[in-house]
Each structure stands twice: as C-alpha cells, then as structure tokens.
Design a protein around this motif. Structure first.
Motif, mmCIF file in Angstrom:
data_model
loop_
_atom_site.group_PDB
_atom_site.id
_atom_site.type_symbol
_atom_site.label_atom_id
_atom_site.label_comp_id
_atom_site.label_asym_id
_atom_site.label_seq_id
_atom_site.Cartn_x
_atom_site.Cartn_y
_atom_site.Cartn_z
ATOM 1 N N ARG A 14 -84.335 -11.914 46.455
ATOM 2 C CA ARG A 14 -85.453 -12.256 45.573
ATOM 3 C C ARG A 14 -86.120 -10.967 45.081
ATOM 4 O O ARG A 14 -86.396 -10.055 45.861
ATOM 5 C CB ARG A 14 -86.448 -13.095 46.345
ATOM 6 N N ALA A 15 -86.340 -10.922 43.787
ATOM 7 C CA ALA A 15 -86.965 -9.731 43.177
ATOM 8 C C ALA A 15 -88.429 -9.663 43.608
ATOM 9 O O ALA A 15 -89.079 -10.680 43.773
ATOM 10 C CB ALA A 15 -86.851 -9.811 41.666
ATOM 11 N N SER A 32 -92.372 -9.244 43.392
ATOM 12 C CA SER A 32 -93.316 -9.784 42.409
ATOM 13 C C SER A 32 -93.756 -8.696 41.453
ATOM 14 O O SER A 32 -93.961 -7.534 41.838
ATOM 15 C CB SER A 32 -94.532 -10.361 43.145
#
Length: 70
Positions: free
Chosen positions: A61-62, A64
C-alpha cells in the motif's frame, strides 16, 4: 449326462465371474473414495498456494499523500 455336466460347469463359471466382478466393483468403490478425497485435498492445496502467491505479488500500500496532522 454330459449336457447336464456342461450346464453345471457353465453355471459355476458364471457364478465365479459374478463374484470376481462384485469384488472388483467393491475395490473400485473404495479406491474411488480415496481418489476423491485426494482430489479434494489437492484442489484445496493448489487454491491456497495460488492465493498465497497472489498476495506475495500484490504491491504494498502506497503511503498516504497527506501530511500527518498535529
């Protein structure tokens, strides 16, 4: 007399063939249950392996883009 003896011999052979066929069918049924159990376990294993390898290849997951709030 020979005809009666031949008929009795034929009946005995047919009975023996029927018993051998019944034994073969019972063996096939037992083997079929084992094969189906193996097939079910193998299918579950391959499915689990596929899920595992797909999750390994999934990109992380990238982070934020928003700055942390104070």
């Amino acid at each position: 007399m020979n005809t009666a003896k031949g008929i009795n011999t034929a009946r005995a052979l047919n009975t023996a063939k029927a018993l051998n066929t019944a034994k073969a069918l019972n063996t096939a049924k037992a083997m079929n249950g084992s094969v189906l159990r193996w097939l079910a376990a193998y299918t579950c294993s391959v499915t689990a392996d596929s899920v595992y390898f797909i999750t390994l290849s999934w990109p992380p997951r990238a982070p934020s883009a928003r700055p942390p709030q104070a």
